[in-house]
Design a protein around this motif. Structure first.
Motif, PDB file in Angstrom:
ATOM      1  N   MET A   1     111.704   9.167 108.322  1.00  0.00           N
ATOM      2  CA  MET A   1     110.407   9.061 109.059  1.00  0.00           C
ATOM      3  C   MET A   1     110.153  10.714 109.526  1.00  0.00           C
ATOM      4  O   MET A   1     110.874  11.109 110.003  1.00  0.00           O
ATOM      5  CB  MET A   1     110.441   8.244 110.218  1.00  0.00           C
ATOM      6  N   THR A   2     108.780  10.833 109.393  1.00  0.00           N
ATOM      7  CA  THR A   2     108.468  12.571 109.821  1.00  0.00           C
ATOM      8  C   THR A   2     108.088  12.712 110.992  1.00  0.00           C
ATOM      9  O   THR A   2     107.674  11.518 111.951  1.00  0.00           O
ATOM     10  CB  THR A   2     107.418  12.933 108.887  1.00  0.00           C
ATOM     11  N   HIS A   3     108.031  13.591 111.700  1.00  0.00           N
ATOM     12  CA  HIS A   3     107.737  14.005 112.937  1.00  0.00           C
ATOM     13  C   HIS A   3     106.102  13.582 112.975  1.00  0.00           C
ATOM     14  O   HIS A   3     105.895  13.132 114.132  1.00  0.00           O
ATOM     15  CB  HIS A   3     107.848  15.582 113.191  1.00  0.00           C
ATOM     16  N   ARG A   4     105.413  13.892 112.229  1.00  0.00           N
ATOM     17  CA  ARG A   4     104.000  13.557 112.276  1.00  0.00           C
ATOM     18  C   ARG A   4     103.468  12.009 112.333  1.00  0.00           C
ATOM     19  O   ARG A   4     103.013  11.673 113.141  1.00  0.00           O
ATOM     20  CB  ARG A   4     103.243  14.313 111.042  1.00  0.00           C
ATOM     21  N   SER A   5     104.528  11.173 111.753  1.00  0.00           N
ATOM     22  CA  SER A   5     104.185   9.811 111.668  1.00  0.00           C
ATOM     23  C   SER A   5     104.814   9.387 112.935  1.00  0.00           C
ATOM     24  O   SER A   5     104.007   8.196 113.528  1.00  0.00           O
ATOM     25  CB  SER A   5     104.768   9.139 110.492  1.00  0.00           C
ATOM     26  N   GLU A   6     106.015   9.884 113.502  1.00  0.00           N
ATOM     27  CA  GLU A   6     106.258   9.332 114.881  1.00  0.00           C
ATOM     28  C   GLU A   6     105.180   9.715 115.989  1.00  0.00           C
ATOM     29  O   GLU A   6     104.917   8.905 116.853  1.00  0.00           O
ATOM     30  CB  GLU A   6     107.584  10.437 115.078  1.00  0.00           C
ATOM     31  N   ALA A  11     100.764   7.760 119.585  1.00  0.00           N
ATOM     32  CA  ALA A  11      99.301   8.142 120.003  1.00  0.00           C
ATOM     33  C   ALA A  11      98.667   6.784 119.728  1.00  0.00           C
ATOM     34  O   ALA A  11      97.865   6.308 120.950  1.00  0.00           O
ATOM     35  CB  ALA A  11      98.661   9.052 119.180  1.00  0.00           C
ATOM     36  N   ALA A  12      98.946   5.832 119.009  1.00  0.00           N
ATOM     37  CA  ALA A  12      98.327   4.535 118.661  1.00  0.00           C
ATOM     38  C   ALA A  12      98.889   3.520 119.877  1.00  0.00           C
ATOM     39  O   ALA A  12      98.098   2.997 120.506  1.00  0.00           O
ATOM     40  CB  ALA A  12      98.814   3.890 117.328  1.00  0.00           C
ATOM     41  N   ALA A  13     100.261   3.776 120.269  1.00  0.00           N
ATOM     42  CA  ALA A  13     100.879   2.825 121.325  1.00  0.00           C
ATOM     43  C   ALA A  13     100.188   3.179 122.507  1.00  0.00           C
ATOM     44  O   ALA A  13      99.771   2.436 123.436  1.00  0.00           O
ATOM     45  CB  ALA A  13     102.322   3.131 121.143  1.00  0.00           C
ATOM     46  N   ALA A  14      99.890   4.504 122.886  1.00  0.00           N
ATOM     47  CA  ALA A  14      99.385   5.097 124.130  1.00  0.00           C
ATOM     48  C   ALA A  14      97.910   4.614 124.043  1.00  0.00           C
ATOM     49  O   ALA A  14      97.435   4.018 125.169  1.00  0.00           O
ATOM     50  CB  ALA A  14      99.513   6.457 124.331  1.00  0.00           C
ATOM     51  N   GLY A  15      97.115   4.551 123.137  1.00  0.00           N
ATOM     52  CA  GLY A  15      95.840   4.188 122.925  1.00  0.00           C
ATOM     53  C   GLY A  15      95.845   2.779 123.237  1.00  0.00           C
ATOM     54  O   GLY A  15      94.794   2.140 123.963  1.00  0.00           O
ATOM     55  N   ALA A  16      96.971   1.925 122.581  1.00  0.00           N
ATOM     56  CA  ALA A  16      96.468   0.307 123.171  1.00  0.00           C
ATOM     57  C   ALA A  16      96.990   0.263 124.393  1.00  0.00           C
ATOM     58  O   ALA A  16      96.032  -0.575 125.040  1.00  0.00           O
ATOM     59  CB  ALA A  16      97.435  -0.256 122.151  1.00  0.00           C
ATOM     60  N   VAL A  17      97.816   0.862 125.000  1.00  0.00           N
ATOM     61  CA  VAL A  17      98.084   0.637 126.395  1.00  0.00           C
ATOM     62  C   VAL A  17      96.828   1.040 127.393  1.00  0.00           C
ATOM     63  O   VAL A  17      96.586   0.275 128.404  1.00  0.00           O
ATOM     64  CB  VAL A  17      99.270   1.657 126.975  1.00  0.00           C
ATOM     65  N   ILE A  18      96.289   1.982 126.857  1.00  0.00           N
ATOM     66  CA  ILE A  18      94.966   2.583 127.837  1.00  0.00           C
ATOM     67  C   ILE A  18      94.091   1.307 127.689  1.00  0.00           C
ATOM     68  O   ILE A  18      93.282   1.057 128.649  1.00  0.00           O
ATOM     69  CB  ILE A  18      94.415   3.945 127.318  1.00  0.00           C
TER      70      ILE A  18
END
Length: 101
Positions: A1-6, A11-18
């Motif tokens: 897994m690349t740094h970019r995909s991580e 970011a997707a997880a943080a957006g879901a939490v917000i």
């Protein structure tokens, strides 16, 4: 897994939490919102001209205004033009630009 995909997953997880937190705050605000304040004064019944005082005090009879003053802009009008409603229910307009009604 690349740094970019991580970073994308983070970011997707943080957006879901917000979004979830915003939804919870909105629901709590709607549920806990205080009731509308009680009216402590005359009450105008919709569709009528009847005013009922909330305090039981007698009302003064209706009176026509005799002038208009707005001191903050230096306006002082001693004579008002009587206006009524037009046939379509909108308010009449004074006949000249300097008249106030």
């Amino acid at each position: 897994m690349t740094h970019r995909s991580e970073l994308g997953k983070l970011a997707a997880a943080a957006g879901a939490v917000i979004v979830t937190l915003a939804g919870v705050v909105m629901v709590v605000t709607l549920v806990v919102a205080p009731a509308a304040p009680s009216i402590d004064g005359p009450v105008l019944t919709p569709g009528t001209r009847t005013v009922t005082p909330a305090t039981g005090a007698p009302l003064l009879p209706p009176a026509r205004p005799t002038g208009l003053e707005i001191p903050s802009i230096g306006l002082s009008i001693g004579r008002l033009v009587e206006l009524s409603l037009t046939t379509n229910g909108s308010m009449e307009v004074p006949g000249e630009a300097r008249s106030v009604g």
